[in-house]
Design an enzyme around this catalytic site. Structure first.
Site, PDB file in Angstrom:
ATOM      1  N   CYS A 188      -3.166  -4.504   8.440  1.00 47.76           N
ATOM      2  CA  CYS A 188      -1.902  -3.788   8.645  1.00 47.76           C
ATOM      3  C   CYS A 188      -2.157  -2.306   8.906  1.00 47.76           C
ATOM      4  CB  CYS A 188      -0.974  -3.978   7.448  1.00 47.76           C
ATOM      5  SG  CYS A 188      -1.668  -3.443   5.873  1.00 47.76           S
ATOM      6  N   HIS A 480       0.522  -2.065   1.426  1.00 47.38           N
ATOM      7  CA  HIS A 480       0.825  -2.589   2.754  1.00 47.38           C
ATOM      8  C   HIS A 480       1.394  -1.470   3.614  1.00 47.38           C
ATOM      9  CE1 HIS A 480       1.890  -5.439   5.844  1.00 47.38           C
ATOM     10  NE2 HIS A 480       3.166  -5.088   5.781  1.00 47.38           N
TER      11      HIS A 480
END
EC number: 3.4.19.12
Length: 526
Positions: A188, A480
């Protein structure tokens, strides 16, 4: 997310309908005269005439983007809208930019294209350039009179256009360019930066116009892969893209990022820019107008110049250096580094011997802290060239040259011998940012690190608009990355790996913020 298919239409040769009112009698001769005397000004005589004559008839200045009415002899400012007032009162709908020669229509509220007018402009520009060649001493005036040729389609390209009449119209709700990216295992950090780069306007224009000329092996060039990535993003396909080749090339050229562990998005951004810079260096020998002295597209867009002034506390001599930068890393309140918010007029309290503002910290606060004078202390004495001995000094950083894209890195991850943690302090950041207070040229207006608010509202040289925000959710050990990107002027989307959803401006401005990407509002041709 629901996607509406992009409209497909046939290209129309018709331009602005309002130019027909100008095209009467000797309009071509009149337009040529305006270009000769007040726009291109090839001879020394016409340049003198332009300097004397071209002042705003309403405020008397010669700045603020002067335009001339095409219907009568009237010069006025565009930035202060004096030419707009003239157009409204006289119903003269067309004006010409006296610096760049563009024709502006007040009915269309935009610069327009007309084939006949464009042809006249080009012919007069060529004549002016030839006169400048004869007029200037190139040995002493390097660069003056240099010819810039405009792009013209080749016969082959014109033939392709005729055989393919369908065009894709970019509408306000168009979703072309929006595409998710598959997470290949803790990637990510890469996906969020790719989304920011693929929505950087000038970078997009560069790659979609096929400007890269590869001199490496095609299977190892990161620029070639980025070019292919842009083609994938703007192809109209809506299924998520799998960036496995990009990941492989990143592992190959930036080995410290190899592996499936979670990496820092900021570290990836700098590594990606560095590899792209090395793979697309311009070797034509020309000196570029940026602190890196490189003509590659990365340096043209992202490189700025940071000025460091070190002042001796004894003789007050100043030593100045200018270093290139791709991003600015900003300290945050709550870190182990002392932080004093500097909001003008804000209430201040004292906590643990340190001043704190009672309001929310802003990006401007962080920039004020970054550019304030810092006393280096007795443990960091430098040798003064004036005193010829080691003395205490102060250091101040300012912006000497701003990049087209300014990236601000909010230092949320703190790593030290005793501490490893994430700083979650909320920092308010604006949609529009004026960097004038932090320029080296504004340093004289500073008093003790505070900028006196005398910003010219009509000076747009240092104004930026937000177009991408990278966020980090979670902790230092487990987190994230996502990205907010601006698709059109007021349309924002959240990119969460393969999932893209519509976002509001409030969603963007309320987010924590880790990397902030701003684009200059106005660009000048050099």
């Amino acid at each position: 997310m629901y996607y509406k298919p992009d409209a497909v239409t046939t290209m129309s040769p018709a331009g602005c309908p309002h130019v027909n009112g100008f095209k009467v009698d000797n309009w071509k001769q009149n337009l040529r005269l305006i270009y000769q005397c007040f726009v291109w000004s090839g001879s020394a005589e016409t340049r003198k005439r332009k300097a004397k004559s071209c002042i705003c008839h309403m405020c008397g200045t010669h700045l603020n983007r002067l335009h001339s009415c095409l219907y009568c002899v009237f010069f006025a400012c565009f930035a202060k809208k004096h030419i707009h007032e003239h157009a409204k009162s006289k119903r003269h709908n067309l004006a010409i930019d006296l610096l760049y020669g563009g024709i502006y229509c007040f009915m269309c509220q935009d610069y327009i294209y007309d084939k006949e007018m464009e042809q006249i402009a080009k012919e007069e520009q060529r004549k002016a350039w030839k006169m400048q060649v004869l007029d200037f001493d190139f040995d002493s005036c390097v660069g003056i009179g240099e010819k810039y040729s405009t792009w013209e389609p080749t016969k082959k390209e014109l033939e392709l256009l005729r055989h393919n009449p369908k065009r894709r119209r970019i509408t306000s709700n168009c979703t072309i360019g929006l595409r998710g990216l598959i997470n290949l295992g803790n990637t990510c950090f890469m996906n969020c930066i790719v989304q920011a780069l693929t929505h950087t306007p000038l970078l997009r224009d560069f790659f979609l116009s096929d400007r890269h000329k590869c001199e490496m092996q095609s299977n190892s060039c990161l620029v070639c892969e980025m070019s292919q990535l842009f083609q994938e993003f703007y192809s109209g396909h809506r299924s998520p893209h799998v960036p496995f080749r990009l990941l492989h090339l990143v592992w190959t050229h930036a080995r410290h990022l190899a592996g499936y562990e979670q990496q820092d998005a900021h570290e990836f951004l700098i590594a990606a820019l560095d590899v792209l810079h090395r793979h697309c260096k311009d070797d034509n020998g020309k000196k570029a107008n940026n602190p890196n002295h490189c003509n590659c597209i990365i340096d043209q867009i992202f490189t700025g110049g940071l000025q460091s002034d070190v002042t001796c506390q004894v003789c007050h001599g100043v030593s100045t250096t200018i270093d290139p930068f791709w991003d600015i890393s900003l300290d945050l309140p709550g870190s182990s580094t002392p932080f004093w918010p500097l909001s003008p007029g804000g209430e201040v309290s004292v906590l643990n011997g340190e001043s704190h503002s009672t309001g929310a910290t802003t990006l401007m606060d962080c920039l004020r802290r970054f550019t304030r004078p810092e006393h280096l202390g007795s443990s960091a004495k430098i040798k003064c060239s004036g005193c010829h001995s080691y003395q205490e000094s102060t250091k101040q950083l300012t912006m000497k040259k701003l990049p087209i894209v300014a990236c601000f890195h909010l230092k949320r991850f703190e790593h030290s011998a005793k501490l490893r943690r994430k700083i979650t302090t909320y920092v308010s950041f604006p949609l529009e940012l004026d960097m004038t207070p932090f320029m080296a040229s504004s340093k004289e207006s500073r008093m003790n690190g505070q900028y006196q608010q005398t910003v010219d509202p009509f000076n747009n040289d240092n104004k930026y608009s937000l177009f991408a925000v990278v966020n980090h959710q979670g902790t230092l050990e487990s987190g994230h990355y996502t990205t907010f990107i601006r698709q059109h002027k007021d349309q924002w989307f959240k990119c969460d790996d393969a999932i893209i959803t519509k976002a509001s401006i409030k969603d963007v401005l309320d987010s924590e913020g880790y990397l902030l990407f701003y684009h200059k509002q106005f660009l000048e041709y050099e």
